[in-house]
Design an enzyme around this catalytic site. Structure first.
Site, mmCIF file in Angstrom:
data_model
loop_
_atom_site.group_PDB
_atom_site.id
_atom_site.type_symbol
_atom_site.label_atom_id
_atom_site.label_comp_id
_atom_site.label_asym_id
_atom_site.label_seq_id
_atom_site.Cartn_x
_atom_site.Cartn_y
_atom_site.Cartn_z
ATOM 1 N N ASP A 51 0.821 -1.205 0.000
ATOM 2 C CA ASP A 51 0.000 0.000 0.000
ATOM 3 C C ASP A 51 0.858 1.260 0.000
ATOM 4 O OD1 ASP A 51 -2.301 -1.594 0.247
ATOM 5 O OD2 ASP A 51 -2.149 -1.597 2.439
ATOM 6 N N TYR A 109 6.644 -9.555 7.244
ATOM 7 C CA TYR A 109 6.624 -8.101 7.383
ATOM 8 C C TYR A 109 7.218 -7.720 8.731
ATOM 9 C CZ TYR A 109 3.479 -7.238 3.409
ATOM 10 O OH TYR A 109 2.928 -7.139 2.153
#
Length: 270
Positions: A51, A109
């Site tokens: 994103d 992540y």
């Protein structure tokens, strides 16, 4: 010939990964640079779309080409046409069976969170920030409720295009170093906004707004409205994409961030 590339980028400079008409995405810049170097259009397939504001340390793409070039020339040649906020780290020929997205069996992540009464302008876009103290043990206890294969509907965005909300979350680590709390999330795959929504819930527990077992209720409810707001993107990094050993995909270069020693100790392939 199929070529895989390892990509790093500063997500704060772009409107996410996926190509858009305005051209202000990582994919747009990468494919423009590839076309300039190769003198023909090249379409890339990515391991995972990030994103706006999310950084890439271990992003992987592939593309197909008939051009016969020295492998490392794809690194140097493409980088010559990329802005300073994006860089190809490595290039590797791959068999036709390799697919940047579908061959991957896990993603990792990291989130870097600065915990201090006053925000630091030197960390803007590089780390998340919260001004109130956090209870690390409470966040670890809450995270334990999320481990395993579950329906993560409570943590997906309304724009998520995943065919199923069921994912297998292998691990969440919470580690404090000075004024930072570092989080590691490892799963077979993630839903849109899933990590940031998990972060929002963990921070809410860490601040004492909810008990640790609240997260078990949120998970079981399968309703996004039950969870905390989506946390800021600033400190989120796609650190590693796992592939079968047969492809021998080079590791991500974690040393390019200030807190790399913390992350290197949390081996993304363990």
């Amino acid at each position: 010939m199929r070529i895989a590339l390892g990509i790093q980028y500063d997500g704060a400079a772009f409107c996410g990964w996926q190509a858009q008409p305005h051209g202000k995405t990582v994919q747009d810049r990468l494919e423009h640079a590839l076309a300039e170097f190769a003198r023909v259009p090249l379409h890339t397939t990515v391991a995972g779309r990030t994103d706006t504001g999310v950084h890439g340390l271990g992003q992987v793409v592939h593309f197909d080409t008939d051009l016969d070039r020295e492998v490392f020339s794809w690194v140097r040649g493409t980088n010559a046409f990329l802005p300073s906020t994006v860089a190809v780290q490595w290039a590797k020929p791959m068999p036709e069976t390799f697919h940047a997205r579908f061959s991957a069996f896990e993603r990792t992540y990291y989130y870097a969170l600065y915990v201090h009464p006053v925000r630091s302008p030197m960390l803007a876009g590089r780390a998340g920030w919260i001004h109130t103290p956090l209870d690390d043990d409470a966040m670890r206890a809450a995270a334990a409720h999320l481990i395993g294969e579950h329906d993560f509907s409570s943590f997906r965005s309304s724009e998520c295009q995943s065919k199923t909300p069921v994912k297998h979350l292998y691990q969440i680590d919470v580690r404090r170093v000075g004024h930072f709390v570092h989080f590691r999330f490892r799963a077979n795959a993630f839903l849109h906004h899933m990590v940031r929504n998990l972060m929002g819930c963990l921070v809410a527990v860490g601040r004492g707004r909810y008990p640790a077992d609240w997260l078990a209720d949120v998970l079981a409810g399968r309703d996004r409205n039950l969870a905390a707001p989506t946390f800021m993107a600033d400190g989120l990094y796609l650190a590693h994409v796992g592939y079968p050993a047969e492809f021998a995909v080079p590791p991500a270069q974690l040393g390019s961030v200030p807190w790399s020693s913390v992350w290197a100790d949390l081996d993304p392939q363990s």
